[in-house]
Design an enzyme around this catalytic site. Structure first.
Site, short mmCIF file in Angstrom:
data_model
loop_
_atom_site.label_atom_id
_atom_site.label_comp_id
_atom_site.label_asym_id
_atom_site.label_seq_id
_atom_site.Cartn_x
_atom_site.Cartn_y
_atom_site.Cartn_z
CG HIS A 128 10.62 84.75 -5.47
ND1 HIS A 128 11.61 85.12 -6.34
CD2 HIS A 128 10.78 85.54 -4.37
CE1 HIS A 128 12.34 86.09 -5.81
NE2 HIS A 128 11.85 86.37 -4.61
CG ASP A 205 11.70 78.67 -4.61
OD1 ASP A 205 12.44 78.61 -3.61
OD2 ASP A 205 11.33 79.74 -5.12
CD GLN A 208 10.81 82.95 2.24
OE1 GLN A 208 10.91 82.83 3.46
NE2 GLN A 208 11.28 84.01 1.59
CE LYS A 231 14.96 84.29 0.53
NZ LYS A 231 14.58 85.70 0.53
CB CYS A 369 10.39 88.96 -5.95
SG CYS A 369 11.69 90.15 -5.63
N1 PLP Z 1 12.12 81.86 -3.96
C1 PLP Z 1 11.48 82.31 -2.88
C2 PLP Z 1 10.24 81.63 -2.42
C3 PLP Z 1 11.98 83.42 -2.20
O1 PLP Z 1 11.34 83.89 -1.13
C4 PLP Z 1 13.17 84.03 -2.66
C5 PLP Z 1 13.69 85.23 -1.98
O2 PLP Z 1 12.97 86.03 -1.44
C6 PLP Z 1 13.79 83.50 -3.78
C7 PLP Z 1 13.24 82.43 -4.40
C8 PLP Z 1 15.05 84.10 -4.32
O3 PLP Z 1 16.11 83.90 -3.44
P1 PLP Z 1 17.54 84.57 -3.69
O4 PLP Z 1 17.28 86.02 -3.95
O5 PLP Z 1 18.28 84.31 -2.44
O6 PLP Z 1 18.12 83.88 -4.88
#
Ligand code: PLP
Length: 411
Positions: A128, A205, A208, A231, A369
């Site tokens: 992401h 990360d 998800q 999430k 993203c």
């Molecule tokens: N990493 C992953 C895999 C995501 O799916 C997301 C959000 O869609 C993020 C990071 C970013 O999360 P946040 O916008 O809550 O900081």
């Protein structure tokens, strides 16, 4: 021993989510967008409302009963997070605004401290933007280079490439546990072991992953593990950075201000120990307590039962969508979470998203993203359906019918 899991009582669970009774465009809403943000059950909303109604004040600042009580609730939530991800100490749990802020924190403290000109930061091809841009900014600042672990057409990381990609110059490996586009569950334990064999720390990360899998950061041996509350059936504005205590202790503070100091004079400031030194200012207290309540809620359902239910939906939806001519699913890894991205020949994903919306079906259409993932699969965008524990097979049927109807319209 094989234990038989009791299936979730989805009808009862759905009563905890008033949003699921809404009607859009004359149709009952079908919420298939939990990967973008999970819905909060009433239990979480009510816990936060109780804090605001009856318990509200600041934390860590007062001798009043009210302030001590709020601090206890707030710190109890940190302890719930610790247990939820199997960390060794609540001191390893830093509150952040979310995954994005947690990664920026690590990049700008641990990263700045350890990355020099000519060094390398290794990321996977399915990150992401939150796990790309902070490292790119650091690399630009330091004169370092980003390297990328490639993936197959199925959306699985090519782990053999690690032998070559991990070098003496690699200062950090960043990898997503579950891809938000492809649904791939990456073998992070194996990746971490390979990186550690070369002395490279790893940030995972988990944005998800935590809603779907049982995570044990000590078993994984992750150096850093990050995720967002929203999430995980919790509120927005709260997230978690787990870091091994030795790393957190060695890292300089990031934001300066109240709460993170031991003493301040005009000449010098000294800081409290981790995690406090990373938590300047008044924190999102209600959100932290809400995230604790979300973890409690998920525990009452059981993460293993949630995983089994979502896996059933994933298999059923994959099978049904695959039968639609002209529809292609991106991400067919063997290990997948309940996320399905797809493209349909002749229909732009945004148009498809709007047509599905007209049928009451909430999905995400866009690049998610993850523009490098779009580039890897040569598509501008995808439509993505993501399933949670409150979804049903009947809702999958609504999705499939809505896609078929859209295809008819575009004929
Ligand atoms: N990493 C992953 C895999 C995501 O799916 C997301 C959000 O869609 C993020 C990071 C970013 O999360 P946040 O916008 O809550 O900081």
């Amino acid at each position: 021993m094989n234990t038989v899991l009791q299936p979730l009582d989805v009808t009862a669970i759905r009563r905890d989510f008033p949003l699921l009774s809404r009607v859009f465009h004359g149709r009952p809403v079908v919420y298939l967008d939990s990967a973008v943000s999970g819905q909060m059950p009433l239990q979480v909303i009510e816990r936060m409302a109780k804090y605001e109604r009856e318990e509200h004040t600041n934390v860590h600042r007062g001798v009043s009963t009210l302030s001590q009580e709020a601090t206890d609730f707030y710190e109890a939530a940190r302890e719930k997070v610790r247990r939820f991800i199997g960390a060794g100490s609540p001191r390893e749990i830093v509150w952040t605004r979310g995954t994005t802020e947690a990664i920026n924190l690590v990049a700008q403290t641990f990263g700045r401290m350890s990355v020099r000109k000519g060094d390398e930061i290794l990321l996977s091809a399915m990150e992401h933007h939150a796990n790309i841009v902070p490292w790119q900014m650091l690399a630009e600042e330091k004169g370092a280079t980003l390297k990328v672990i490639p993936m197959t057409d199925e959306g699985e990381l090519i782990l053999d490439s690690l032998d070559e990609l991990l070098t003496d110059r690699t200062k950090l490996l960043g990898v997503v546990h579950v891809s938000n586009v492809l649904g791939t569950v990456n073998p992070v334990k194996e990746i971490i072991a390979k990186a550690h064999a070369r002395g490279v720390p790893v940030l995972v990360d988990g944005a998800q992953a935590v809603p779907h899998l049982t995570v044990d950061v000590r078993n994984l041996d992750a150096d850093f593990y990050v995720f967002s509350g929203h999430k995980l059936s919790g509120p927005t504005g709260i997230g978690v950075l787990y870091g091994k205590l030795a790393h957190l202790e060695a890292m300089p503070p990031w934001h300066g201000g109240g709460s993170m100091i031991r003493s301040v004079t005009w000449e010098k400031t000294t800081y409290v120990a981790a995690p406090g030194k990373f938590e300047a200012g008044t924190p999102p207290i209600a959100a932290a307590i809400g995230l604790g309540a979300a973890i409690d809620y998920l525990a009452t359902l059981g993460l293993d039962r949630i995983a089994a239910h979502e896996h059933d939906l994933l298999v059923y939806a994959t099978e049904r969508l695959n039968r639609i001519p002209g529809l292609r699913i991106l991400g067919t890894a063997k290990e997948k979470a309940s996320v399905i991205s797809f493209v349909v020949e002749g229909i732009h994903p945004h148009d498809l998203g709007s047509l599905l919306d007209g049928e009451g079906v909430v999905v995400r259409a866009g690049h998610h993203c993850a523009q490098p993932v779009m580039a890897r699969f040569c598509v501008p965008a995808t439509t993505r359906a993501s399933f949670a524990y409150f979804n049903t097979r009947e809702e999958v049927d609504v999705l499939v019918s809505a896609v078929e109807k859209a295809i008819e319209l575009f004929k």
